[in-house]
Write a protein that holds these residues in place. Structure first.
Motif, mmCIF file in Angstrom:
data_model
loop_
_atom_site.group_PDB
_atom_site.id
_atom_site.type_symbol
_atom_site.label_atom_id
_atom_site.label_comp_id
_atom_site.label_asym_id
_atom_site.label_seq_id
_atom_site.Cartn_x
_atom_site.Cartn_y
_atom_site.Cartn_z
ATOM 1 N N GLY A 197 -6.215 -24.898 -10.768
ATOM 2 C CA GLY A 197 -5.756 -25.147 -12.129
ATOM 3 C C GLY A 197 -4.305 -25.566 -12.200
ATOM 4 N N ALA A 198 -3.936 -26.115 -13.348
ATOM 5 C CA ALA A 198 -2.564 -26.564 -13.573
ATOM 6 C C ALA A 198 -2.193 -26.346 -15.029
ATOM 7 N N ALA A 199 -0.908 -26.171 -15.264
ATOM 8 C CA ALA A 199 -0.405 -26.035 -16.627
ATOM 9 C C ALA A 199 -0.067 -27.411 -17.188
ATOM 10 N N ILE A 227 -10.159 -32.272 -5.382
ATOM 11 C CA ILE A 227 -9.978 -31.646 -6.690
ATOM 12 C C ILE A 227 -8.495 -31.480 -7.010
ATOM 13 N N ILE A 228 -7.699 -31.120 -6.015
ATOM 14 C CA ILE A 228 -6.251 -31.011 -6.229
ATOM 15 C C ILE A 228 -5.690 -32.341 -6.720
ATOM 16 N N ASP A 229 -6.094 -33.427 -6.083
ATOM 17 C CA ASP A 229 -5.615 -34.756 -6.482
ATOM 18 C C ASP A 229 -6.034 -35.082 -7.916
ATOM 19 N N LEU A 230 -7.272 -34.753 -8.265
ATOM 20 C CA LEU A 230 -7.755 -35.009 -9.622
ATOM 21 C C LEU A 230 -7.001 -34.166 -10.647
ATOM 22 N N VAL A 231 -6.751 -32.910 -10.300
ATOM 23 C CA VAL A 231 -6.036 -32.003 -11.204
ATOM 24 C C VAL A 231 -4.608 -32.495 -11.441
ATOM 25 N N LEU A 232 -3.916 -32.860 -10.387
ATOM 26 C CA LEU A 232 -2.535 -33.324 -10.530
ATOM 27 C C LEU A 232 -2.462 -34.640 -11.306
ATOM 28 N N ASP A 233 -3.434 -35.507 -11.086
ATOM 29 C CA ASP A 233 -3.469 -36.775 -11.822
ATOM 30 C C ASP A 233 -3.708 -36.528 -13.311
ATOM 31 N N ALA A 234 -4.673 -35.662 -13.624
ATOM 32 C CA ALA A 234 -4.964 -35.352 -15.025
ATOM 33 C C ALA A 234 -3.783 -34.649 -15.682
#
Length: 242
Positions: A197-199, A227-234
């Motif tokens: 997850g990310a804030a 998934i990390i790459d997708l999360v950071l991009d989003a």
């Protein structure tokens, strides 16, 4: 009286099966006459529904309008949902959106994956910050004093096989999340479920957080990096729009 009513509504909402008057009374620790009086009023207002056959209580239809209005007023849901849906479509996994409220993460949106396993999460539900990726990512945006205050006040109750149960480990993971821009829940909130997850932050204001939930057996190193790459991009794209 309003506090009692909320306790009763919370108990009904969180019950696995529709509870009876006796079960509600025992669960909220309020006298039966008071509980019955409140339930009668709530039923009149359509906040609860009583099954006359089984003598059990359900959340009423009047609550739907309130929940829809509350969610519609949160712009972060409208902004983030297309990006989170894209993550779901690419990975097939469930994606959550939440906000911090009273040192908990409250779910605003749950976008079900087509490969997902059954998760306990539900819109309107909450979970502790210390054992969730959204919570740790949110904590990573705070000042040192704010983090210390939270860590000193929280009860590290174990919720799964790998729940964080001490301050030192939490502080380390918050520090890691601050450095890399995302946080990981490694089977800390539910057994055999991992989350990344990310804030969502802009100009030192946190608008919410989101996470991708994956069964641990599917979280290979390659899948985790994807998934990390997708999360950071989003995260970057949503933050630009808030």
């Amino acid at each position: 009286m309003l506090i009692h009513a909320k306790k009763i509504l919370d108990f009904i909402m969180l019950s696995a099966q529709a509870p009876t008057l006796t079960e509600i009374t025992e669960g909220v620790d309020i006298s039966k006459p008071t509980v019955l009086k409140i339930l009668t009023t709530l039923e009149f207002l359509n906040f609860v529904y009583r099954d006359e056959v089984n003598k059990t209580y359900y959340i009423g239809t009047a609550m739907i309008g309130y929940s829809e209005k509350a969610l519609s007023g949160l712009d972060i849901t409208k902004i983030a949902k297309p990006y989170l849906t894209k993550i779901r479509d690419i990975t097939g996994e469930t994606v959550h959106l939440g906000i911090e409220e009273h040192n908990e993460i409250v779910f605003l949106e749950k976008i079900e994956g087509n490969r997902s396993v059954a998760l306990k999460s539900r819109v309107g539900g909450d979970l502790p910050m210390y054992c969730s990726s959204m919570g740790k990512a949110t904590l990573a945006t705070k000042t040192k004093d704010e983090i210390e205050k939270y860590a000193d006040s929280v009860d590290f109750l174990p919720r799964a096989e790998n729940t964080i149960t001490n301050k030192a480990r939490l502080l380390k993971e918050i520090n890691d999340a601050r450095k890399c821009g995302y946080a990981i829940d490694d089977r800390e909130n539910e057994n055999e479920v991992m989350c990344i997850g990310a804030a969502i932050e802009k100009d030192k204001h946190v608008y919410g957080a989101f996470s991708v939930s994956v069964p641990a057996y599917r979280m290979t190193p390659d899948q985790q990096q994807k998934i990390i790459d997708l999360v950071l991009d989003a995260k970057a794209k949503i933050s630009k729009q808030v």
